[in-house]
Design an enzyme around this catalytic site. Structure first.
Site, PDB file in Angstrom:
ATOM      1  N   ASN A  21       1.147  -1.210   0.302  1.00 35.55           N
ATOM      2  CA  ASN A  21      -0.373  -0.075   0.163  1.00 35.55           C
ATOM      3  C   ASN A  21       0.862   1.309  -0.159  1.00 35.55           C
ATOM      4  OD1 ASN A  21      -1.552   2.407   1.239  1.00 35.55           O
ATOM      5  ND2 ASN A  21      -3.434   0.845   1.849  1.00 35.55           N
ATOM      6  N   ASP A  51       0.195   4.488   0.575  1.00 35.40           N
ATOM      7  CA  ASP A  51      -1.044   5.523   0.027  1.00 35.40           C
ATOM      8  C   ASP A  51       0.057   6.782   0.760  1.00 35.40           C
ATOM      9  OD1 ASP A  51      -3.269   4.423  -0.395  1.00 35.40           O
ATOM     10  OD2 ASP A  51      -3.861   4.211   1.839  1.00 35.40           O
ATOM     11  N   HIS A  52       0.757   6.766   1.282  1.00 36.04           N
ATOM     12  CA  HIS A  52       1.810   7.219   2.399  1.00 36.04           C
ATOM     13  C   HIS A  52       3.209   8.066   1.652  1.00 36.04           C
ATOM     14  CE1 HIS A  52      -1.795   6.158   5.858  1.00 36.04           C
ATOM     15  NE2 HIS A  52      -1.149   5.807   5.073  1.00 36.04           N
ATOM     16  N   HIS A  90      -5.713   3.896  -1.485  1.00 36.10           N
ATOM     17  CA  HIS A  90      -7.402   4.058  -0.708  1.00 36.10           C
ATOM     18  C   HIS A  90      -7.647   5.497  -1.824  1.00 36.10           C
ATOM     19  CE1 HIS A  90      -9.731   4.442   3.327  1.00 36.10           C
ATOM     20  NE2 HIS A  90     -10.768   4.664   1.917  1.00 36.10           N
ATOM     21  N   ARG A 137      -9.547   8.258  -0.354  1.00 34.54           N
ATOM     22  CA  ARG A 137     -10.237   8.672   0.428  1.00 34.54           C
ATOM     23  C   ARG A 137     -10.933   9.847  -0.029  1.00 34.54           C
ATOM     24  NH1 ARG A 137      -8.578   6.034   5.670  1.00 34.54           N
ATOM     25  NH2 ARG A 137     -10.614   8.035   6.557  1.00 34.54           N
ATOM     26  N   THR A 194      -7.209   6.542  10.555  1.00 36.74           N
ATOM     27  CA  THR A 194      -6.793   5.005   9.928  1.00 36.74           C
ATOM     28  C   THR A 194      -8.242   4.266   9.454  1.00 36.74           C
ATOM     29  OG1 THR A 194      -5.489   3.014   9.141  1.00 36.74           O
ATOM     30  CG2 THR A 194      -5.666   3.614  10.785  1.00 36.74           C
ATOM     31  N   THR A 195      -8.072   3.427   8.521  1.00 39.62           N
ATOM     32  CA  THR A 195      -9.751   2.901   8.751  1.00 39.62           C
ATOM     33  C   THR A 195     -10.042   1.748   9.823  1.00 39.62           C
ATOM     34  OG1 THR A 195      -8.971   2.087   6.121  1.00 39.62           O
ATOM     35  CG2 THR A 195     -10.584   1.640   7.080  1.00 39.62           C
ATOM     36  N   GLU A 231     -11.261  -9.815   3.084  1.00 48.26           N
ATOM     37  CA  GLU A 231      -9.783  -8.214   3.913  1.00 48.26           C
ATOM     38  C   GLU A 231     -10.168  -8.771   5.075  1.00 48.26           C
ATOM     39  OE1 GLU A 231      -6.854  -5.997   1.637  1.00 48.26           O
ATOM     40  OE2 GLU A 231      -6.308  -5.409   4.134  1.00 48.26           O
ATOM     41  N   HIS A 275      -3.539  -4.312   7.737  1.00 49.28           N
ATOM     42  CA  HIS A 275      -3.786  -3.866   8.799  1.00 49.28           C
ATOM     43  C   HIS A 275      -2.729  -3.246  10.247  1.00 49.28           C
ATOM     44  CE1 HIS A 275      -5.273   0.600  10.621  1.00 49.28           C
ATOM     45  NE2 HIS A 275      -5.803   0.552   9.142  1.00 49.28           N
ATOM     46  N   GLY A 276      -1.927  -2.740   9.845  1.00 50.70           N
ATOM     47  CA  GLY A 276      -0.501  -2.835  10.804  1.00 50.70           C
ATOM     48  C   GLY A 276      -0.119  -3.462  11.136  1.00 50.70           C
TER      49      GLY A 276
HETATM   50  N1  PXP Z   1      -5.525  -3.376   3.672  1.00 48.96           N
HETATM   51  C1  PXP Z   1      -6.458  -1.779   4.310  1.00 48.96           C
HETATM   52  C2  PXP Z   1      -7.901  -2.868   3.482  1.00 48.96           C
HETATM   53  C3  PXP Z   1      -6.789  -1.084   4.857  1.00 48.96           C
HETATM   54  O1  PXP Z   1      -7.434  -0.355   4.677  1.00 48.96           O
HETATM   55  C4  PXP Z   1      -5.476  -0.339   4.713  1.00 48.96           C
HETATM   56  C5  PXP Z   1      -5.049   0.845   4.598  1.00 48.96           C
HETATM   57  O2  PXP Z   1      -5.297   2.240   4.081  1.00 48.96           O
HETATM   58  C6  PXP Z   1      -3.971  -1.083   4.354  1.00 48.96           C
HETATM   59  C7  PXP Z   1      -4.792  -2.496   4.232  1.00 48.96           C
HETATM   60  C8  PXP Z   1      -2.853  -1.215   4.590  1.00 48.96           C
HETATM   61  O3  PXP Z   1      -2.264  -1.052   6.867  1.00 48.96           O
HETATM   62  P1  PXP Z   1      -1.150   0.156   7.202  1.00 48.96           P
HETATM   63  O4  PXP Z   1      -1.155   0.837   6.038  1.00 48.96           O
HETATM   64  O5  PXP Z   1      -1.741  -0.520   8.611  1.00 48.96           O
HETATM   65  O6  PXP Z   1      -0.220  -1.410   6.549  1.00 48.96           O
END
Ligand code: PXP
Length: 254
Positions: free
Chosen positions: A11, A13-14, A47, A49, A107-108, A158, A201-202
């Site tokens: 991912n 995004d950051h 993502h 947003r 975050t989500t 997921e 996530h995380g």
């Molecule tokens: N999966 C989903 C559905 C998410 O919304 C996110 C965060 O955007 C991630 C995975 C990745 O999470 P992280 O950035 O904490 O690794």
């Protein structure tokens, strides 16, 4: 039983978060996606947003072009709302993950309430599937949500690993063990119901082991930690190290 190789979706995004901090074009998340692919990512996740705090519409379009050219799946995360569905239909990524979204969250947080939203989510899943994308639902490892996801017609779920990661961070081993068991049972149930099961996530180098060892999982989506570690070790090494942690966990669980 030999589990299939676990795919790593990165991912990005950051990278866009850092870019947007200065309002310019650097660092470009699409260049980051290209570097991630070169480093061995099996897929790219982003993502879009509703508040566009990191990824923007033009990033998504360029990511789709890159992933098509590189023959790598793009997983676009969106809220299940009309505007986003229309954008996703236009971009037509390989996969679309429907996530819950609240503007004030960092975050989500938490999974989608598929059981409660059945009547609104089912037509969206059909619409996106008919348009050629593979839909996944980001849910907690909860039996009723998994059963509702299977009934909704989505081919993929997921599992939200955030609560597990938080419990470990807080040193709450009992809660972490309970959530891990729920994720293990949930992945099994999902597969029995015919769903492809992902998780994310995380996830970090330290907590990925027990998650990657869940044999039914096919894909992990990991962002914040990889991008954060890339500051210290470079993106290529951060991805290679995560890949190694995942492979080691799979090897020792067989
Ligand atoms: N999966 C989903 C559905 C998410 O919304 C996110 C965060 O955007 C991630 C995975 C990745 O999470 P992280 O950035 O904490 O690794």
């Amino acid at each position: 039983m030999t589990s299939p190789k676990l795919r790593l979706g990165v991912n990005i995004d950051h990278i866009a978060t850092v870019r947007n901090a200065r309002g310019g074009e650097h660092p470009d998340p699409v260049a980051g996606a290209f570097a991630a692919i070169q480093a061995g990512a099996d897929g790219i996740t982003a993502h879009l947003r509703e508040d566009r705090r990191h990824i923007r519409d033009d990033d998504m379009e360029r990511l789709q072009m890159l992933c098509e050219a590189e023959d790598i799946p793009l997983n676009m995360e969106i809220a299940a709302v009309d505007d986003m569905v229309e954008i996703a239909k236009r971009i037509k990524p390989h996969a679309i993950c429907l996530v819950p979204e609240r503007r004030e969250e960092r975050t989500t947080e938490g999974g989608l309430d598929v059981a409660g939203l059945h009547n609104t989510i089912t037509p969206i899943i059909r619409e996106l599937s008919d348009n050629g994308s593979r839909v996944s639902l980001f849910i907690e490892a909860d039996e009723s949500q998994i059963r509702a996801a299977a009934a909704s017609g989505a081919p993929v779920i997921e599992i939200h690993t955030g609560a597990y990661a938080h419990a470990l961070d807080a040193g709450d081993e009992d809660t972490a063990a309970k959530i891990l068991k729920a994720m293990q049972d949930g992945a099994k149930l999902g597969q029995e119901l015919g769903l492809e099961v992902h998780a994310g996530h995380g996830i970090t180098f330290d907590n990925v082991g027990e998650i990657a060892a869940i044999p039914e999982l096919m894909e992990l989506n990991i962002g914040h930690y990889i991008i954060g570690e890339a500051i210290f070790m470079g993106l290529e090494d951060a991805i290679s190290e995560m890949r190694k942690c995942m492979d080691d966990a799979r090897d020792t669980s067989q």
